[in-house]
Design a protein around this motif. Structure first.
Motif, short mmCIF file in Angstrom:
data_model
loop_
_atom_site.label_atom_id
_atom_site.label_comp_id
_atom_site.label_asym_id
_atom_site.label_seq_id
_atom_site.Cartn_x
_atom_site.Cartn_y
_atom_site.Cartn_z
N SER A 183 10.81 16.28 7.70
CA SER A 183 11.13 15.66 6.43
C SER A 183 10.26 14.42 6.25
CB SER A 183 12.60 15.27 6.38
OG SER A 183 12.81 14.10 7.12
N ARG A 184 10.01 14.07 4.99
CA ARG A 184 9.06 13.01 4.71
C ARG A 184 9.62 11.66 5.17
NH1 ARG A 184 8.08 13.72 -0.75
NH2 ARG A 184 6.49 15.19 -0.12
N LYS A 185 10.88 11.40 4.80
CA LYS A 185 11.47 10.11 5.15
C LYS A 185 11.67 10.00 6.65
CE LYS A 185 13.32 7.04 2.10
NZ LYS A 185 13.45 7.31 0.71
N GLY A 186 11.26 8.90 7.19
CA GLY A 186 11.49 8.66 8.61
C GLY A 186 10.46 9.31 9.51
N SER A 187 9.66 10.21 8.96
CA SER A 187 8.67 10.86 9.80
C SER A 187 7.40 10.02 9.84
CB SER A 187 8.35 12.25 9.25
OG SER A 187 7.00 12.55 9.46
N HIS A 188 7.02 9.59 11.02
CA HIS A 188 5.83 8.77 11.12
C HIS A 188 4.69 9.56 11.75
CE1 HIS A 188 7.35 4.80 9.81
NE2 HIS A 188 8.48 5.41 10.06
N GLN A 189 4.91 10.88 11.90
CA GLN A 189 3.82 11.69 12.43
C GLN A 189 2.73 11.80 11.39
OE1 GLN A 189 6.50 14.66 12.81
NE2 GLN A 189 7.04 14.28 14.94
N SER A 190 1.53 12.08 11.87
CA SER A 190 0.46 12.16 10.90
C SER A 190 0.55 13.47 10.14
CB SER A 190 -0.88 11.96 11.59
OG SER A 190 -1.58 13.16 11.66
N ARG A 191 0.29 13.40 8.85
CA ARG A 191 0.37 14.56 7.98
C ARG A 191 -0.95 14.77 7.28
NH1 ARG A 191 5.61 15.83 5.17
NH2 ARG A 191 4.27 16.14 3.39
N GLY A 192 -1.11 15.95 6.74
CA GLY A 192 -2.26 16.21 5.90
C GLY A 192 -3.52 16.60 6.66
N ASN A 193 -3.38 16.97 7.93
CA ASN A 193 -4.51 17.51 8.71
C ASN A 193 -5.78 16.66 8.62
OD1 ASN A 193 -2.87 19.77 9.19
ND2 ASN A 193 -3.48 20.60 7.21
N GLY A 194 -5.67 15.41 8.94
CA GLY A 194 -6.87 14.58 8.95
C GLY A 194 -7.25 14.05 7.57
N ASP A 195 -6.48 14.38 6.54
CA ASP A 195 -6.76 13.82 5.22
C ASP A 195 -6.50 12.33 5.22
OD1 ASP A 195 -7.39 16.26 4.24
OD2 ASP A 195 -5.44 16.62 3.30
N LYS A 196 -7.29 11.63 4.42
CA LYS A 196 -7.07 10.19 4.27
C LYS A 196 -7.17 9.82 2.80
CE LYS A 196 -8.62 5.71 5.95
NZ LYS A 196 -9.47 5.01 6.93
N TYR A 197 -6.24 8.99 2.37
CA TYR A 197 -6.20 8.54 0.98
C TYR A 197 -6.67 7.10 0.89
CZ TYR A 197 -3.71 12.80 -0.06
OH TYR A 197 -3.40 14.12 -0.23
N SER A 198 -7.69 6.86 0.05
CA SER A 198 -8.13 5.49 -0.24
C SER A 198 -7.53 5.11 -1.59
CB SER A 198 -9.65 5.41 -0.33
OG SER A 198 -10.24 5.78 0.90
N VAL A 199 -6.83 4.00 -1.65
CA VAL A 199 -6.25 3.54 -2.92
C VAL A 199 -7.07 2.37 -3.43
CG1 VAL A 199 -4.18 2.65 -4.08
CG2 VAL A 199 -3.94 4.20 -2.11
N LEU A 200 -7.64 2.52 -4.61
CA LEU A 200 -8.44 1.43 -5.19
C LEU A 200 -7.56 0.59 -6.10
CD1 LEU A 200 -11.77 3.23 -6.26
CD2 LEU A 200 -11.10 2.34 -4.02
N LEU A 201 -7.48 -0.69 -5.82
CA LEU A 201 -6.71 -1.61 -6.67
C LEU A 201 -7.64 -2.68 -7.25
CD1 LEU A 201 -3.44 -2.45 -4.64
CD2 LEU A 201 -3.69 -0.84 -6.55
N PRO A 202 -8.08 -2.49 -8.50
CA PRO A 202 -8.88 -3.54 -9.13
C PRO A 202 -7.94 -4.67 -9.58
CG PRO A 202 -8.66 -1.64 -10.59
CD PRO A 202 -7.86 -1.34 -9.38
N THR A 203 -8.34 -5.91 -9.32
CA THR A 203 -7.47 -7.02 -9.72
C THR A 203 -8.24 -8.11 -10.45
OG1 THR A 203 -7.79 -8.13 -7.58
CG2 THR A 203 -5.86 -6.72 -7.79
N TYR A 204 -7.62 -8.62 -11.49
CA TYR A 204 -8.08 -9.83 -12.13
C TYR A 204 -6.82 -10.62 -12.52
CZ TYR A 204 -10.78 -13.20 -14.66
OH TYR A 204 -11.35 -14.39 -15.06
N ASN A 205 -6.60 -11.72 -11.84
CA ASN A 205 -5.38 -12.53 -12.04
C ASN A 205 -4.10 -11.72 -11.84
OD1 ASN A 205 -6.89 -14.78 -12.51
ND2 ASN A 205 -6.68 -14.73 -14.74
N GLU A 206 -3.93 -11.19 -10.65
CA GLU A 206 -2.73 -10.40 -10.31
C GLU A 206 -2.00 -11.02 -9.11
OE1 GLU A 206 -1.80 -8.36 -12.38
OE2 GLU A 206 -3.53 -7.37 -13.31
N ARG A 207 -2.05 -12.33 -9.00
CA ARG A 207 -1.43 -13.00 -7.86
C ARG A 207 0.05 -12.63 -7.68
NH1 ARG A 207 -1.26 -19.25 -8.65
NH2 ARG A 207 0.16 -18.48 -10.25
N GLU A 208 0.79 -12.57 -8.78
CA GLU A 208 2.23 -12.28 -8.66
C GLU A 208 2.49 -10.81 -8.33
OE1 GLU A 208 0.94 -13.70 -11.50
OE2 GLU A 208 2.27 -15.29 -12.22
#
Ligand code: GDD
Ligand code: MN
Length: 250
Positions: free
Chosen positions: A3-28
């Motif tokens: 199950s997804r919750k609580g499972s800390h095993q690696s998933r996705g067969n070596g897949d890796k997700y990069s999340v791009l967060l562009p910011t301009y004045n997003e301190r809060e």
């Protein structure tokens, strides 16, 4: 499958997700969006990294990002700042160069995109074989909350005029919650000429030209609580210029 919750095993067969967060004045906003991403990706077992592209925000967003990097680790939070505000489209392009994942999420850093309810829906669609998965406010349960009439008309108008002129056949052309295969993103970016907000629209148009498959996930866009939108009149003018250029050249 575990199950997804609580499972800390690696998933996705070596897949890796990069999340791009562009910011301009997003301190809060930055600490909360990063916390949510770390929490949900962490619990899922998918490998991930978060790349913050700050454009010299005068409110000290970069200092906040540095603190977050100390908390969550340099392998999870990557900082790829630029000296000044150079536009949303080029911020993504800058971020992609440093992405080590084979899949790339783009989303806004101001919590308008609901990570919790949508993250795994995007991944499920992606695993279904799409080259790109696009969040849509204009289909199914999707919607926009908290915008005034003017802003709603700008968004609807931009989508409508683009549909008429270019017929890209996706329901939300200007949204910015998307998941790409890295190599698809790179090849689209190579063909893209836009620098500002119009980038999103051009990317979908180029994806259609390249016969890439596009999956859609209905999303609720909720206007930000902290800070303000950076979409101004000059972005609307650039959008129209970009649209006419695409119309004339494709
Ligand atoms: N690095 C960088 N440089 N980041 C930027 C810039 C820039 O020049 N301009 C905006 N951003 C960041 C913001 O900090 C935020 O994380 C994200 O890009 C979206 O900016 P907003 O200013 O919050 O956009 P919005 O809420 O008005 O517009 C939303 O709807 C548009 C129309 O549907 C966004 O989702 C847009 O991407 C979308 O095109
Ligand atoms: Mn916003």
């Amino acid at each position: 499958m575990a199950s997804r919750k609580g499972s800390h095993q690696s998933r996705g067969n070596g897949d890796k997700y990069s999340v791009l967060l562009p910011t301009y004045n997003e301190r809060e906003n930055l600490p909360l969006i990063v916390w949510l991403l770390v929490k949900y990706f962490g619990e899922s077992g998918y490998n991930y990294e978060i790349i913050v592209i700050d454009d010299g925000s005068p409110d000290g967003t970069l200092e906040v990002a540095e603190q977050l990097q100390k908390i969550y680790g340099e392998d999870k939070i990557l900082l790829r700042p630029r000296a000044k505000k150079l536009g949303l489209g080029t911020a993504y392009i800058h971020g992609i160069k440093h992405a080590t994942g084979n899949y790339v999420f783009i989303m806004d850093a101001d919590l308008s995109h609901h990570v919790i309810s949508n993250l795994f829906e995007f991944i499920r669609n992606r695993e279904g074989g799409y080259d790109l998965v696009s969040g849509t406010r204009y289909r199914g349960d999707g919607g926009v909350y908290g915008w005034d009439l003017r802003r709603k008309l700008i968004s609807r108008g931009a989508n409508y005029v683009t549909q008429v002129l270019l017929r890209p056949g996706a329901s939300d052309l200007t949204g910015s919650f998307r998941l790409y295969k890295k190599e698809v993103l790179e090849s689209l970016v190579e063909r893209c000429v836009s620098k500002g907000y119009v980038f999103q629209m051009e990317m979908i148009v180029r994806a259609r030209q390249g016969n890439y498959t596009i999956g859609e996930v209905p999303i609720s866009f909720v206007d930000r609580v902290y800070g303000e939108s950076k979409l101004g009149g000059n972005e609307i003018v650039s959008f129209l210029k970009g649209l006419l250029t695409l119309f004339a050249t494709t």
